[in-house]
Design a protein around this motif. Sequence first.
Motif, short mmCIF file in Angstrom:
data_model
loop_
_atom_site.label_atom_id
_atom_site.label_comp_id
_atom_site.label_asym_id
_atom_site.label_seq_id
_atom_site.Cartn_x
_atom_site.Cartn_y
_atom_site.Cartn_z
N TYR A 112 26.47 58.05 -7.16
CA TYR A 112 27.74 58.40 -7.80
C TYR A 112 27.50 59.18 -9.08
O TYR A 112 26.45 59.06 -9.72
CB TYR A 112 28.54 57.13 -8.13
N SER A 113 28.50 59.96 -9.47
CA SER A 113 28.40 60.73 -10.71
C SER A 113 29.78 61.03 -11.28
O SER A 113 30.74 61.18 -10.52
CB SER A 113 27.67 62.05 -10.46
N ASP B 240 23.34 61.43 -15.13
CA ASP B 240 23.87 62.46 -14.22
C ASP B 240 24.17 61.89 -12.84
O ASP B 240 25.07 62.37 -12.15
CB ASP B 240 22.84 63.59 -14.09
N LEU B 241 23.41 60.85 -12.45
CA LEU B 241 23.59 60.26 -11.13
C LEU B 241 23.20 58.79 -11.21
O LEU B 241 22.20 58.45 -11.87
CB LEU B 241 22.71 60.98 -10.10
N PRO C 228 33.32 53.97 -2.04
CA PRO C 228 32.11 54.60 -1.50
C PRO C 228 32.37 55.72 -0.52
O PRO C 228 31.65 56.73 -0.51
CB PRO C 228 31.38 53.43 -0.83
N THR C 229 33.38 55.60 0.31
CA THR C 229 33.63 56.63 1.32
C THR C 229 34.23 57.89 0.72
O THR C 229 34.18 58.96 1.34
CB THR C 229 34.57 56.10 2.43
N LYS C 230 34.77 57.80 -0.48
CA LYS C 230 35.37 58.98 -1.14
C LYS C 230 34.58 59.45 -2.36
O LYS C 230 34.50 60.65 -2.62
CB LYS C 230 36.81 58.66 -1.55
N ASP C 231 34.03 58.52 -3.11
CA ASP C 231 33.42 58.87 -4.39
C ASP C 231 31.92 59.10 -4.34
O ASP C 231 31.36 59.75 -5.23
CB ASP C 231 33.70 57.75 -5.42
N ALA C 232 31.23 58.57 -3.33
CA ALA C 232 29.77 58.70 -3.27
C ALA C 232 29.38 60.14 -2.91
O ALA C 232 29.92 60.72 -1.96
CB ALA C 232 29.19 57.73 -2.26
#
Length: 263
Positions: free
Chosen positions: A111-112, A189-190, A205-209
């Motif tokens: 994620y970032s 950064d990550l 997770p399914t949208k933001d990762a």
Amino acid sequence: MNKLFAPLAALLLLAGCSSGGNTDSKKLTVAATAVPHAEILKQAKPILAKEGIDLDIKVFADYVQPNTQVLEKAVDANYFQSKPYLDDFNQRHNTHLTVVTGVHIEPFGAYSRKIKTIDQLPDGAVVSLPNDPSNGGRALLLLARHGLITLKDPNSPVSSPKDITANPKNLKFRELEAAVLPRTLDEVDLALINTNYALAAGLNPTKDALLIEDKDSPYVNVLVSRDDNKDDPRVQALAKALTSPEIKTYIQQQYHGAVLPAF
């Protein structure tokens, strides 16, 4: 004489039946992390209640105490970890905690808040990842599968940054306790974050990762107990409940792919 005591005998029999129902209510104490494990356990609670088992859920914020609590017999079982994490824990501590059943998969993600796609990751980027061998290795495997690094052993579940053989973007790694990783998003950064902590932090997770494991992940989250109580009827009843159609439907409807049934 028999007629005189017949009513008393009937009352005693009735009282015995009544108290027997309460006596049959057996307590089972399970340690878990809050999301999604404790949430899933709450769905199993009424299933176990039908069998006279009172499920007591103890919520922990870290990945160490749940195993320690089982070993010390403070709780009967735990539900928070993947099989590779358990294997590493047993090896490092010379313990013999055992898998009762697999329940779900939490696809691990990156994620970032500074970039929108992984292609935007800059040279020299700071990357935070879990500091325990199992989850840290899992994070590095995810980066390696997407070509960001090369590992000495691309199949090892417990690689560490010292096992990186190629790092074309000169990524800088910060190893931190898994629970605090969501709080590093503004500083790095990550961040490679376990799904339970991502969900608890409001991430999807399914949208933001930007990177996420696929459905074939070997990191199945498992119900764990000791060797001496793995066959306890209460523990086996919980295993059956956690792999029931009701729980499968709940996982699918509640988490929309962020958590996947493993049965």
